[in-house]
Design a protein around this motif. Structure first.
Motif, PDB file in Angstrom:
ATOM      1  N   LEU A 224       0.824  -1.218   0.000  1.00  0.00           N
ATOM      2  CA  LEU A 224       0.000   0.000   0.000  1.00  0.00           C
ATOM      3  C   LEU A 224       0.858   1.268   0.000  1.00  0.00           C
ATOM      4  O   LEU A 224       0.499   2.270  -0.612  1.00  0.00           O
ATOM      5  N   PHE A 229      -1.877   6.675  -5.269  1.00  0.00           N
ATOM      6  CA  PHE A 229      -3.204   7.001  -4.778  1.00  0.00           C
ATOM      7  C   PHE A 229      -3.588   8.380  -5.274  1.00  0.00           C
ATOM      8  O   PHE A 229      -2.948   9.359  -4.935  1.00  0.00           O
ATOM      9  N   ALA A 231      -7.266   8.923  -5.854  1.00  0.00           N
ATOM     10  CA  ALA A 231      -8.696   9.048  -5.560  1.00  0.00           C
ATOM     11  C   ALA A 231      -8.914   9.594  -4.153  1.00  0.00           C
ATOM     12  O   ALA A 231      -8.153   9.302  -3.235  1.00  0.00           O
ATOM     13  N   THR A 232      -9.947  10.386  -4.000  1.00  0.00           N
ATOM     14  CA  THR A 232     -10.318  10.868  -2.676  1.00  0.00           C
ATOM     15  C   THR A 232     -11.735  10.448  -2.313  1.00  0.00           C
ATOM     16  O   THR A 232     -12.172  10.694  -1.197  1.00  0.00           O
ATOM     17  N   GLU A 233     -12.441   9.822  -3.236  1.00  0.00           N
ATOM     18  CA  GLU A 233     -13.791   9.361  -2.897  1.00  0.00           C
ATOM     19  C   GLU A 233     -13.660   8.009  -2.186  1.00  0.00           C
ATOM     20  O   GLU A 233     -12.890   7.143  -2.599  1.00  0.00           O
ATOM     21  N   PRO A 234     -14.377   7.824  -1.076  1.00  0.00           N
ATOM     22  CA  PRO A 234     -14.194   6.632  -0.245  1.00  0.00           C
ATOM     23  C   PRO A 234     -14.364   5.316  -1.014  1.00  0.00           C
ATOM     24  O   PRO A 234     -13.645   4.368  -0.753  1.00  0.00           O
ATOM     25  N   VAL A 237     -11.126   4.529  -2.813  1.00  0.00           N
ATOM     26  CA  VAL A 237     -10.059   4.184  -1.876  1.00  0.00           C
ATOM     27  C   VAL A 237     -10.293   2.772  -1.318  1.00  0.00           C
ATOM     28  O   VAL A 237      -9.370   1.963  -1.212  1.00  0.00           O
ATOM     29  N   GLN A 238     -11.566   2.479  -0.990  1.00  0.00           N
ATOM     30  CA  GLN A 238     -11.883   1.135  -0.500  1.00  0.00           C
ATOM     31  C   GLN A 238     -11.590   0.093  -1.582  1.00  0.00           C
ATOM     32  O   GLN A 238     -11.080  -0.997  -1.302  1.00  0.00           O
ATOM     33  N   LEU A 241      -7.866  -0.551  -1.632  1.00  0.00           N
ATOM     34  CA  LEU A 241      -7.483  -1.366  -0.473  1.00  0.00           C
ATOM     35  C   LEU A 241      -7.891  -2.825  -0.690  1.00  0.00           C
ATOM     36  O   LEU A 241      -7.103  -3.749  -0.451  1.00  0.00           O
ATOM     37  N   CYS A 245      -5.402  -6.138  -1.017  1.00  0.00           N
ATOM     38  CA  CYS A 245      -5.604  -7.335  -0.181  1.00  0.00           C
ATOM     39  C   CYS A 245      -5.743  -8.574  -1.071  1.00  0.00           C
ATOM     40  O   CYS A 245      -5.150  -9.632  -0.794  1.00  0.00           O
TER      41      CYS A 245
END
Lengths: 268, 100
Positions: A224, A229, A231-234, A237-238, A241, A245
Protein backbone atom coordinates in the motif's frame (compact mmCIF):
# COMPACT_ATOMS: atom_id res chain seq x y z
CA UNK A 1 -15.29 31.95 -44.71
CA UNK A 2 -14.09 30.07 -41.64
CA UNK A 3 -11.84 27.12 -42.34
CA UNK A 4 -12.26 24.07 -40.13
CA UNK A 5 -9.03 22.93 -38.46
CA UNK A 6 -7.79 19.40 -39.01
CA UNK A 7 -8.72 17.07 -36.21
CA UNK A 8 -6.53 14.31 -34.87
CA UNK A 9 -7.31 11.22 -32.84
CA UNK A 10 -4.57 9.32 -31.03
CA UNK A 11 -5.34 6.15 -29.09
CA UNK A 12 -2.90 4.99 -26.40
CA UNK A 13 -3.33 1.46 -25.10
CA UNK A 14 -1.76 0.75 -21.72
CA UNK A 15 -2.67 -2.35 -19.78
CA UNK A 16 -5.47 -3.21 -22.18
CA UNK A 17 -7.28 0.08 -21.44
CA UNK A 18 -7.31 2.38 -24.46
CA UNK A 19 -7.41 6.14 -23.92
CA UNK A 20 -8.39 8.29 -26.89
CA UNK A 21 -7.23 11.87 -27.39
CA UNK A 22 -8.91 14.11 -29.93
CA UNK A 23 -8.14 17.72 -30.78
CA UNK A 24 -6.89 20.11 -33.39
CA UNK A 25 -3.46 21.04 -32.01
CA UNK A 26 -1.12 18.91 -34.10
CA UNK A 27 1.84 19.62 -31.78
CA UNK A 28 -0.03 17.73 -29.07
CA UNK A 29 -0.74 14.87 -31.50
CA UNK A 30 2.94 14.67 -32.47
CA UNK A 31 4.00 14.73 -28.83
CA UNK A 32 1.60 11.87 -28.02
CA UNK A 33 2.76 9.80 -31.00
CA UNK A 34 6.42 10.35 -30.20
CA UNK A 35 6.27 9.63 -26.51
CA UNK A 36 3.89 6.66 -26.58
CA UNK A 37 5.25 5.14 -29.76
CA UNK A 38 5.09 1.50 -28.58
CA UNK A 39 1.63 1.92 -27.06
CA UNK A 40 -0.30 3.42 -29.96
CA UNK A 41 -3.42 1.70 -31.23
CA UNK A 42 -5.14 2.48 -34.51
CA UNK A 43 -6.69 5.98 -34.51
CA UNK A 44 -9.97 4.22 -35.32
CA UNK A 45 -9.73 1.80 -32.38
CA UNK A 46 -12.48 1.95 -29.73
CA UNK A 47 -11.34 3.55 -26.49
CA UNK A 48 -12.26 2.88 -22.86
CA UNK A 49 -12.33 6.64 -22.34
CA UNK A 50 -11.80 9.65 -24.54
CA UNK A 51 -10.46 13.15 -23.92
CA UNK A 52 -10.79 16.26 -26.02
CA UNK A 53 -7.51 18.09 -25.56
CA UNK A 54 -6.52 21.71 -26.11
CA UNK A 55 -3.29 23.50 -25.31
CA UNK A 56 -3.07 25.03 -21.84
CA UNK A 57 -2.56 28.76 -21.76
CA UNK A 58 -0.63 28.65 -18.47
CA UNK A 59 2.71 26.86 -18.34
CA UNK A 60 4.36 25.53 -15.18
CA UNK A 61 8.01 24.52 -15.33
CA UNK A 62 9.20 21.24 -13.79
CA UNK A 63 7.12 18.28 -12.84
CA UNK A 64 7.00 18.69 -9.08
CA UNK A 65 3.64 20.44 -9.00
CA UNK A 66 1.19 18.79 -6.61
CA UNK A 67 -1.83 16.87 -7.87
CA UNK A 68 -5.28 18.09 -6.93
CA UNK A 69 -8.19 15.79 -7.65
CA UNK A 70 -11.73 16.52 -6.62
CA UNK A 71 -14.89 14.57 -7.26
CA UNK A 72 -18.34 16.13 -7.35
CA UNK A 73 -21.53 15.86 -9.37
CA UNK A 74 -20.28 12.49 -10.59
CA UNK A 75 -17.24 14.02 -12.32
CA UNK A 76 -13.54 14.05 -11.57
CA UNK A 77 -11.62 17.32 -11.73
CA UNK A 78 -7.86 17.07 -12.06
CA UNK A 79 -5.27 19.82 -11.72
CA UNK A 80 -1.51 19.48 -11.78
CA UNK A 81 0.70 22.33 -12.90
CA UNK A 82 -0.48 23.41 -16.32
CA UNK A 83 -2.76 20.34 -16.60
CA UNK A 84 -6.44 20.94 -15.99
CA UNK A 85 -8.92 18.19 -16.84
CA UNK A 86 -12.34 16.90 -16.04
CA UNK A 87 -13.76 13.45 -16.65
CA UNK A 88 -17.23 11.97 -16.58
CA UNK A 89 -16.85 8.25 -15.77
CA UNK A 90 -20.42 7.41 -16.84
CA UNK A 91 -20.03 8.91 -20.29
CA UNK A 92 -16.34 7.82 -20.33
CA UNK A 93 -15.51 11.23 -21.81
CA UNK A 94 -13.53 14.17 -20.62
CA UNK A 95 -11.66 17.27 -21.62
CA UNK A 96 -8.17 18.45 -20.81
CA UNK A 97 -6.11 21.60 -21.11
CA UNK A 98 -2.52 20.48 -21.22
CA UNK A 99 0.92 21.27 -22.49
CA UNK A 100 2.53 19.24 -25.27
CA UNK A 101 5.42 18.30 -22.98
CA UNK A 102 5.56 14.85 -21.34
CA UNK A 103 4.69 15.88 -17.78
CA UNK A 104 1.08 16.77 -18.41
CA UNK A 105 0.14 13.85 -20.62
CA UNK A 106 1.95 11.36 -18.36
CA UNK A 107 0.16 12.82 -15.35
CA UNK A 108 -3.23 12.61 -17.00
CA UNK A 109 -2.67 9.02 -18.10
CA UNK A 110 -1.41 7.90 -14.69
CA UNK A 111 -4.31 9.54 -12.87
CA UNK A 112 -6.99 8.30 -15.25
CA UNK A 113 -5.62 4.77 -15.26
CA UNK A 114 -5.48 4.78 -11.46
CA UNK A 115 -9.13 5.80 -11.26
CA UNK A 116 -10.22 3.33 -13.95
CA UNK A 117 -8.20 0.45 -12.51
CA UNK A 118 -9.68 0.87 -9.03
CA UNK A 119 -13.03 -0.32 -10.40
CA UNK A 120 -11.41 -3.42 -11.87
CA UNK A 121 -9.37 -4.52 -8.87
CA UNK A 122 -6.14 -3.14 -10.31
CA UNK A 123 -3.67 -0.45 -9.31
CA UNK A 124 -0.44 1.29 -10.25
CA UNK A 125 2.58 0.64 -8.07
CA UNK A 126 5.84 2.57 -7.66
CA UNK A 127 7.79 -0.44 -8.81
CA UNK A 128 9.99 -1.76 -11.55
CA UNK A 129 8.87 -4.96 -13.22
CA UNK A 130 10.26 -7.39 -15.75
CA UNK A 131 9.24 -10.63 -17.41
CA UNK A 132 11.45 -13.67 -17.12
CA UNK A 133 10.53 -17.29 -17.90
CA UNK A 134 6.99 -16.23 -18.76
CA UNK A 135 6.28 -14.58 -15.41
CA UNK A 136 6.54 -11.04 -14.11
CA UNK A 137 8.70 -10.06 -11.15
CA UNK A 138 7.80 -6.80 -9.44
CA UNK A 139 10.34 -4.72 -7.48
CA UNK A 140 8.72 -2.05 -5.34
CA UNK A 141 10.44 0.71 -3.46
CA UNK A 142 10.71 4.43 -2.90
CA UNK A 143 13.20 6.52 -4.84
CA UNK A 144 16.70 5.30 -4.06
CA UNK A 145 15.58 1.85 -2.91
CA UNK A 146 17.13 0.18 -5.94
CA UNK A 147 14.51 -0.03 -8.72
CA UNK A 148 16.87 1.35 -11.35
CA UNK A 149 19.76 -0.72 -10.02
CA UNK A 150 17.82 -3.98 -10.19
CA UNK A 151 16.82 -3.14 -13.79
CA UNK A 152 20.43 -2.46 -14.75
CA UNK A 153 21.46 -5.80 -13.26
CA UNK A 154 18.77 -7.71 -15.19
CA UNK A 155 20.03 -10.66 -17.26
CA UNK A 156 19.63 -10.52 -21.07
CA UNK A 157 16.59 -12.80 -21.06
CA UNK A 158 14.59 -10.47 -18.77
CA UNK A 159 12.23 -8.09 -20.60
CA UNK A 160 11.66 -4.75 -18.89
CA UNK A 161 8.01 -3.77 -18.31
CA UNK A 162 8.90 -0.55 -16.50
CA UNK A 163 11.60 0.86 -14.27
CA UNK A 164 9.19 3.16 -12.42
CA UNK A 165 5.43 2.48 -12.47
CA UNK A 166 4.10 -1.08 -12.57
CA UNK A 167 0.66 -1.70 -13.95
CA UNK A 168 -1.18 -4.53 -12.14
CA UNK A 169 -4.67 -5.81 -12.79
CA UNK A 170 -6.50 -9.11 -12.46
CA UNK A 171 -7.01 -11.15 -15.61
CA UNK A 172 -8.03 -14.73 -16.36
CA UNK A 173 -4.42 -15.68 -15.49
CA UNK A 174 -4.48 -14.01 -12.07
CA UNK A 175 -2.84 -10.70 -11.33
CA UNK A 176 -0.96 -9.64 -14.43
CA UNK A 177 1.75 -7.00 -14.89
CA UNK A 178 1.61 -4.91 -18.06
CA UNK A 179 4.34 -2.88 -19.67
CA UNK A 180 4.07 0.90 -19.31
CA UNK A 181 5.64 3.86 -21.08
CA UNK A 182 6.20 5.58 -17.71
CA UNK A 183 9.93 5.87 -17.18
CA UNK A 184 12.10 6.59 -14.20
CA UNK A 185 15.82 7.19 -13.92
CA UNK A 186 16.57 4.62 -16.61
CA UNK A 187 14.61 6.62 -19.17
CA UNK A 188 13.67 3.55 -21.21
CA UNK A 189 9.96 2.80 -21.78
CA UNK A 190 8.84 -0.71 -20.91
CA UNK A 191 7.90 -3.23 -23.57
CA UNK A 192 4.14 -3.35 -24.30
CA UNK A 193 3.70 -6.94 -23.17
CA UNK A 194 2.20 -8.60 -20.10
CA UNK A 195 2.70 -11.64 -17.89
CA UNK A 196 1.18 -13.10 -14.72
CA UNK A 197 2.93 -11.88 -11.58
CA UNK A 198 5.06 -14.50 -9.82
CA UNK A 199 6.25 -12.41 -6.87
CA UNK A 200 6.70 -8.93 -5.45
CA UNK A 201 9.95 -7.84 -3.82
CA UNK A 202 10.12 -4.85 -1.49
CA UNK A 203 13.59 -3.48 -2.14
CA UNK A 204 16.23 -2.36 0.31
CA UNK A 205 19.97 -2.03 -0.08
CA UNK A 206 21.98 -4.40 2.11
CA UNK A 207 25.48 -5.73 2.56
CA UNK A 208 24.38 -9.12 1.24
CA UNK A 209 21.42 -10.55 -0.60
CA UNK A 210 18.67 -11.67 1.74
CA UNK A 211 15.09 -12.65 0.88
CA UNK A 212 12.41 -12.94 3.55
CA UNK A 213 8.71 -13.68 3.04
CA UNK A 214 6.29 -11.16 4.54
CA UNK A 215 3.25 -12.16 6.54
CA UNK A 216 -0.08 -11.05 5.03
CA UNK A 217 -0.77 -7.88 7.04
CA UNK A 218 2.82 -6.70 6.65
CA UNK A 219 2.64 -7.42 2.91
CA UNK A 220 -0.54 -5.36 2.50
CA UNK A 221 0.92 -2.44 4.44
CA UNK A 222 4.17 -2.54 2.51
CA UNK A 223 2.51 -2.73 -0.90
CA UNK A 224 0.00 0.00 0.00
CA UNK A 225 2.84 2.40 0.78
CA UNK A 226 3.90 2.22 -2.86
CA UNK A 227 0.48 2.36 -4.53
CA UNK A 228 -0.24 5.48 -6.56
CA UNK A 229 -3.20 7.00 -4.78
CA UNK A 230 -5.09 9.80 -6.45
CA UNK A 231 -8.70 9.05 -5.56
CA UNK A 232 -10.32 10.87 -2.68
CA UNK A 233 -13.79 9.36 -2.90
CA UNK A 234 -14.19 6.63 -0.25
CA UNK A 235 -15.52 4.03 -2.70
CA UNK A 236 -12.40 4.25 -4.88
CA UNK A 237 -10.06 4.18 -1.88
CA UNK A 238 -11.88 1.14 -0.50
CA UNK A 239 -11.62 -0.49 -3.94
CA UNK A 240 -7.85 0.04 -4.00
CA UNK A 241 -7.48 -1.37 -0.47
CA UNK A 242 -9.57 -4.40 -1.45
CA UNK A 243 -7.49 -4.84 -4.61
CA UNK A 244 -4.21 -4.80 -2.68
CA UNK A 245 -5.60 -7.34 -0.18
CA UNK A 246 -6.71 -9.58 -3.06
CA UNK A 247 -3.35 -9.14 -4.80
CA UNK A 248 -1.30 -10.08 -1.72
CA UNK A 249 -3.51 -13.11 -1.06
CA UNK A 250 -2.61 -14.54 -4.45
CA UNK A 251 0.96 -13.24 -4.84
CA UNK A 252 3.92 -13.90 -2.57
CA UNK A 253 5.52 -10.74 -1.20
CA UNK A 254 9.14 -10.73 -0.03
CA UNK A 255 11.53 -8.24 1.49
CA UNK A 256 14.63 -8.23 -0.69
CA UNK A 257 17.86 -6.77 0.66
CA UNK A 258 20.52 -6.90 -1.98
CA UNK A 259 24.01 -5.90 -2.90
CA UNK A 260 24.17 -4.39 -6.38
CA UNK A 261 25.66 -7.48 -8.02
CA UNK A 262 24.22 -9.50 -10.93
CA UNK A 263 23.79 -12.69 -8.88
CA UNK A 264 20.76 -11.12 -7.17
CA UNK A 265 18.70 -12.18 -10.19
CA UNK A 266 19.78 -15.79 -9.75
CA UNK A 267 18.64 -15.70 -6.12
CA UNK A 268 15.12 -14.67 -7.06
CA UNK B 1 -19.93 8.74 33.40
CA UNK B 2 -21.35 10.53 30.37
CA UNK B 3 -22.00 8.17 27.47
CA UNK B 4 -19.59 8.32 24.54
CA UNK B 5 -20.55 7.04 21.09
CA UNK B 6 -18.12 6.28 18.30
CA UNK B 7 -18.61 5.69 14.58
CA UNK B 8 -16.17 4.94 11.79
CA UNK B 9 -15.89 7.95 9.50
CA UNK B 10 -17.53 7.30 6.11
CA UNK B 11 -14.36 8.56 4.41
CA UNK B 12 -12.26 5.82 6.04
CA UNK B 13 -11.56 2.70 3.98
CA UNK B 14 -10.61 -0.31 6.07
CA UNK B 15 -10.02 -4.05 6.11
CA UNK B 16 -9.28 -6.60 8.84
CA UNK B 17 -6.09 -8.58 8.22
CA UNK B 18 -5.41 -11.33 10.73
CA UNK B 19 -5.53 -9.62 14.14
CA UNK B 20 -5.04 -6.10 12.78
CA UNK B 21 -7.18 -3.56 11.01
CA UNK B 22 -5.72 -1.38 8.27
CA UNK B 23 -7.41 1.98 7.75
CA UNK B 24 -6.86 4.48 4.95
CA UNK B 25 -8.17 8.02 5.22
CA UNK B 26 -9.71 8.84 1.85
CA UNK B 27 -9.17 12.55 2.44
CA UNK B 28 -5.36 12.39 2.48
CA UNK B 29 -4.48 8.69 1.86
CA UNK B 30 -2.92 8.34 5.32
CA UNK B 31 -2.43 4.73 6.36
CA UNK B 32 -3.11 3.50 9.90
CA UNK B 33 -2.64 0.08 11.47
CA UNK B 34 -4.76 -0.78 14.52
CA UNK B 35 -3.52 -3.49 16.85
CA UNK B 36 -5.71 -6.31 18.16
CA UNK B 37 -7.46 -4.32 20.92
CA UNK B 38 -7.88 -1.16 18.84
CA UNK B 39 -9.23 -3.33 16.01
CA UNK B 40 -11.92 -4.73 18.34
CA UNK B 41 -13.03 -1.23 19.27
CA UNK B 42 -12.94 -0.11 15.62
CA UNK B 43 -15.16 -2.95 14.48
CA UNK B 44 -17.69 -2.17 17.23
CA UNK B 45 -17.81 1.55 16.34
CA UNK B 46 -21.34 1.50 14.94
CA UNK B 47 -22.46 4.85 16.34
CA UNK B 48 -25.11 3.21 18.51
CA UNK B 49 -23.20 1.19 21.11
CA UNK B 50 -21.74 3.29 23.96
CA UNK B 51 -17.96 3.03 24.30
CA UNK B 52 -18.31 1.81 27.88
CA UNK B 53 -20.41 -1.12 26.67
CA UNK B 54 -17.89 -1.95 23.95
CA UNK B 55 -15.07 -1.95 26.50
CA UNK B 56 -17.02 -4.02 29.02
CA UNK B 57 -18.22 -6.62 26.53
CA UNK B 58 -15.32 -6.89 24.10
CA UNK B 59 -12.17 -5.81 25.92
CA UNK B 60 -12.50 -6.60 29.63
CA UNK B 61 -13.95 -10.05 28.95
CA UNK B 62 -11.23 -10.98 26.46
CA UNK B 63 -8.11 -9.38 27.85
CA UNK B 64 -6.59 -9.41 31.29
CA UNK B 65 -7.43 -5.81 32.15
CA UNK B 66 -9.74 -3.98 34.55
CA UNK B 67 -12.60 -1.82 33.26
CA UNK B 68 -11.26 1.53 34.46
CA UNK B 69 -7.86 1.06 32.86
CA UNK B 70 -9.35 -0.33 29.65
CA UNK B 71 -11.90 2.48 29.39
CA UNK B 72 -9.26 5.14 29.98
CA UNK B 73 -7.07 3.65 27.25
CA UNK B 74 -10.09 3.37 24.93
CA UNK B 75 -11.00 7.03 25.46
CA UNK B 76 -7.44 8.02 24.61
CA UNK B 77 -7.51 5.82 21.49
CA UNK B 78 -10.80 7.14 20.14
CA UNK B 79 -9.71 10.75 20.66
CA UNK B 80 -6.52 10.01 18.72
CA UNK B 81 -8.44 8.41 15.87
CA UNK B 82 -10.92 11.29 15.86
CA UNK B 83 -7.97 13.69 15.62
CA UNK B 84 -6.83 11.79 12.53
CA UNK B 85 -10.26 12.24 10.97
CA UNK B 86 -11.13 8.55 10.69
CA UNK B 87 -13.49 8.20 13.69
CA UNK B 88 -16.43 10.26 14.88
CA UNK B 89 -16.85 10.71 18.65
CA UNK B 90 -20.00 12.17 20.17
CA UNK B 91 -22.03 12.32 23.36
CA UNK B 92 -25.09 11.33 21.32
CA UNK B 93 -25.77 8.28 19.12
CA UNK B 94 -24.30 8.90 15.68
CA UNK B 95 -25.97 8.47 12.33
CA UNK B 96 -23.98 8.83 9.13
CA UNK B 97 -20.99 6.67 10.04
CA UNK B 98 -19.92 4.06 7.52
CA UNK B 99 -22.91 1.97 8.64
CA UNK B 100 -21.26 -1.42 8.21
Amino acid sequence: MQRESARFRVVINIGGLATGFVGTDLAIAQSLERRYHGYLASPLAPATCEFTVVRATARVEGDNAGVEITHHDGRWFIRRGSLSAEYDPVAARGSAHLDDRPYDIDSLLRIVHTLLLAREGGFLLHAASAVRDGHALVFAGASGAGKTTICRLAPPDAVLLTDEISYLRPTAYGYTAFGTPFTGELGIPGMPISAPVRAVYLLAHGDRTRIEPMRPAEAVRSVLRHVLFFATEPESVQAVLNAVCQFTRSTPVYRLEFRPEPDVWERI
Amino acid sequence: MDPVYIARHPAAAWRRLEDEVIVISASDSSLFTLNEVAAEIWECADGRTPLAEIVAQHIVTRYDVGFDEAYSDARELVEQLAGKGILIVSGEPITGGDGR
